[in-house]
Design a protein around this motif. Sequence first.
Motif, short mmCIF file in Angstrom:
data_model
loop_
_atom_site.label_atom_id
_atom_site.label_comp_id
_atom_site.label_asym_id
_atom_site.label_seq_id
_atom_site.Cartn_x
_atom_site.Cartn_y
_atom_site.Cartn_z
N GLU A 124 0.82 -1.22 0.00
CA GLU A 124 0.00 0.00 0.00
C GLU A 124 0.85 1.26 0.00
O GLU A 124 0.55 2.23 -0.70
N SER A 125 1.93 1.26 0.78
CA SER A 125 2.78 2.46 0.85
C SER A 125 3.46 2.73 -0.50
O SER A 125 3.63 3.89 -0.88
N GLU A 126 3.83 1.67 -1.21
CA GLU A 126 4.47 1.85 -2.52
C GLU A 126 3.46 2.36 -3.55
O GLU A 126 3.78 3.24 -4.37
N ARG A 127 2.24 1.80 -3.51
CA ARG A 127 1.20 2.29 -4.43
C ARG A 127 0.87 3.75 -4.12
O ARG A 127 0.63 4.55 -5.02
N ASN A 128 0.88 4.09 -2.84
CA ASN A 128 0.58 5.46 -2.43
C ASN A 128 1.66 6.43 -2.91
O ASN A 128 1.39 7.61 -3.14
N GLU A 129 2.88 5.93 -3.07
CA GLU A 129 3.98 6.77 -3.56
C GLU A 129 3.67 7.31 -4.95
O GLU A 129 3.91 8.49 -5.25
N ILE A 130 3.13 6.46 -5.81
CA ILE A 130 2.77 6.90 -7.16
C ILE A 130 1.63 7.91 -7.11
O ILE A 130 1.63 8.91 -7.84
N LYS A 131 0.64 7.65 -6.23
CA LYS A 131 -0.47 8.59 -6.10
C LYS A 131 0.03 9.98 -5.68
O LYS A 131 -0.44 11.00 -6.18
N GLN A 132 0.98 9.98 -4.76
CA GLN A 132 1.51 11.26 -4.29
C GLN A 132 2.29 11.98 -5.39
O GLN A 132 2.24 13.21 -5.50
N PHE A 133 3.03 11.20 -6.19
CA PHE A 133 3.75 11.83 -7.30
C PHE A 133 2.77 12.40 -8.32
O PHE A 133 2.98 13.50 -8.85
N GLU A 134 1.69 11.67 -8.60
CA GLU A 134 0.67 12.18 -9.52
C GLU A 134 0.06 13.47 -8.98
O GLU A 134 -0.15 14.43 -9.73
N THR A 135 -0.18 13.50 -7.66
CA THR A 135 -0.72 14.72 -7.04
C THR A 135 0.27 15.88 -7.15
O THR A 135 -0.10 17.02 -7.43
N PHE A 136 1.55 15.57 -6.94
CA PHE A 136 2.60 16.59 -7.07
C PHE A 136 2.60 17.18 -8.48
O PHE A 136 2.67 18.41 -8.66
N LEU A 137 2.52 16.32 -9.50
CA LEU A 137 2.49 16.80 -10.88
C LEU A 137 1.22 17.59 -11.17
O LEU A 137 1.25 18.60 -11.89
N GLU A 138 0.09 17.15 -10.61
CA GLU A 138 -1.16 17.86 -10.79
C GLU A 138 -1.06 19.30 -10.27
O GLU A 138 -1.47 20.26 -10.93
N GLU A 139 -0.47 19.44 -9.09
CA GLU A 139 -0.43 20.75 -8.43
C GLU A 139 0.64 21.67 -8.99
O GLU A 139 0.47 22.89 -9.01
N ASN A 140 1.74 21.10 -9.44
CA ASN A 140 2.89 21.93 -9.81
C ASN A 140 3.21 21.97 -11.30
O ASN A 140 3.97 22.84 -11.73
#
Length: 621
Positions: free
Chosen positions: A231-247
């Motif tokens: 779960e933590s590894e899958r969440n890592e990709i979600k967070q990167f996608e969020t980072f790209l979305e915001e920035n």
Amino acid sequence: MLKGVKLDEKFGESFSGSKYFGIIDNIKQVNTFVGVNNSGKSRFLRTIFSETINVKFIFDLDENTRNTLMTSLRQIFGQIDSVKRYGAIYNYRTTLSTYAENIYEDKDNALESILSLYMFLDTLKVHEFTLTNDSMTYRVSNMIAQVQTLTKSFGTIVERLGIENGKVDKIYIPILRGLRPIAQESENFLNTDIYLSRTKHDYFEDDIKKGLIFTGLSIYEWIKKLLLGDESERNEIKQFETFLEENVFKKKINLIPKYDDDVLHIKIGDDLQFPIYKLGDGLQTLIVILFPIFVNREKPHLVFIEEPETHLHPKWQRLLYRSLCLFQKHNFFLSTHSSVFINSPKNSIFIISKKKGKTHILHSDIKTEKVSILKELGYKPNDLFQTNYLLWVEGQSDKIYLNYLIKAIDDSLVEGEDYSIMFYGGSSYRHFLMNKGDLNLEFIKSLNQNYALIMDSDRTKSGQRYNLKKKEIVTLFRRNKAFCWLTKLREIENYIPFNNFENAVKTVHKVKNIEIEVGDFGDRCKYVDLNARPTYKPSIKLSNDLFSRIQKNKDGSLKGIKAKELRQEIELSLEKTKKNFNQIDKIKVAERIVQNGFVIQNDELQKAILTIVKDIKKANE
């Protein structure tokens, strides 16, 4: 955070520039290495990334190290203060105390303060003391000998600073990068990182255990592995996608390692997903650079990026720069030609140049007040750092003439590439050449190692003495083996053939019958319109002869001066006031003159331009 990079003595064979102990200080979160092509920027980055080279990285000083340094300094300061009882006062004692305080109170500049302290102590001289009794000189000499012994011990402590290269986490993003697989087998492309293989073959034959080389071609497998992880590894990709979305994208995105394809897919907003290679090269570049930085964000890393501006519009370069600054645990080292990364005030800028076969590293320490002057003159740092040769002239019109004259000698030389001309605005040269009342070239050298200066003599007649301060500047430049031309004639305009100059003034100011001062020392900044209606001014000026006779009377009276003689004097003075002087538009006149063209007729001018051209070519070799 990182404060300094310590280079092994072996670096001296290829690199130069560090002052003491091979330490390069003034390190900030973002460190930009600028210079012309083939100056050694990327090679320097690869060298300090490689674990096969003996490099140490100096981070914030721990309490124990600070205490050890301060104990050593207290002994040294005690020796320096011991000669006070003999009437000897060290002129820079307050400066030493300030640097010592900074070791504790200014953590960002603690390393710089340590090196500055060592510089003062290592070069301690008798003449730096004020003595009330010259007979006590021998006591100061004895004290200096003792300080030198203590300074060596202080230097030993500094020498031990730093963590070995192989113990520091690093990321290297080479210029050879991308998201599209290149290796092909039959009709299929393979997810083989041939960029990595090429980069390691060319630059890093030995494994770098603490160093990640990321080219982008491994992103497919990396993201797939994370998505198939816990779960933590899958969440890592979600967070990167969020980072790209915001920035970056400002829209919701998903990164998808499609099972039946050889490249990563992406879904932006409500659009259908598509292969990532259909994104523009700029967006692909942002993902390549930001992905390895993001997934390693929790642990401090030193990140080395070759020319991050590649494929990026200046707006997106600024976006990338802002994104990098969000990773405050990391330090970044960038080799670049981009004005976006060079002009940022938060950067630490290092100028890389070739000097005697070595790559020379020079930190550009442009003081705030000097930056404001540069801005007032219309310059940005990248205008000055990205050239091989910097020629300083007094004004914009001088720049126009010099560009023409350089081209007349060698039309292959291009301003902005082979050299740059900066105008310093007449007497404002003092802002660039004066430091605490003394003349020096510290600021000039911080901008460029190859430089020259042209100054107008401003003399109004032959035989008139030169301004003493200008003569000192000439001596200073010559002492530093740099060219400085102090004109014999009044100013640059006086070297232009008179007919060419006069015709240009007539054309620019749309006048037919004018009078301009002739000769080598005439003031060509103004002209008289002889067709203009004469107007007399109420103020007149007496001749020197008449005024000296009045002075002899000692009471200001006209005693001994005949009325007829006085009348003639007044009439002559009034006649002189009818001349209607107009200021010429120096820039427009200069533009007209070079547009029409002219031939160099003055030997002094010819010699000066030949010297400048020779220096420019040498700097560009």
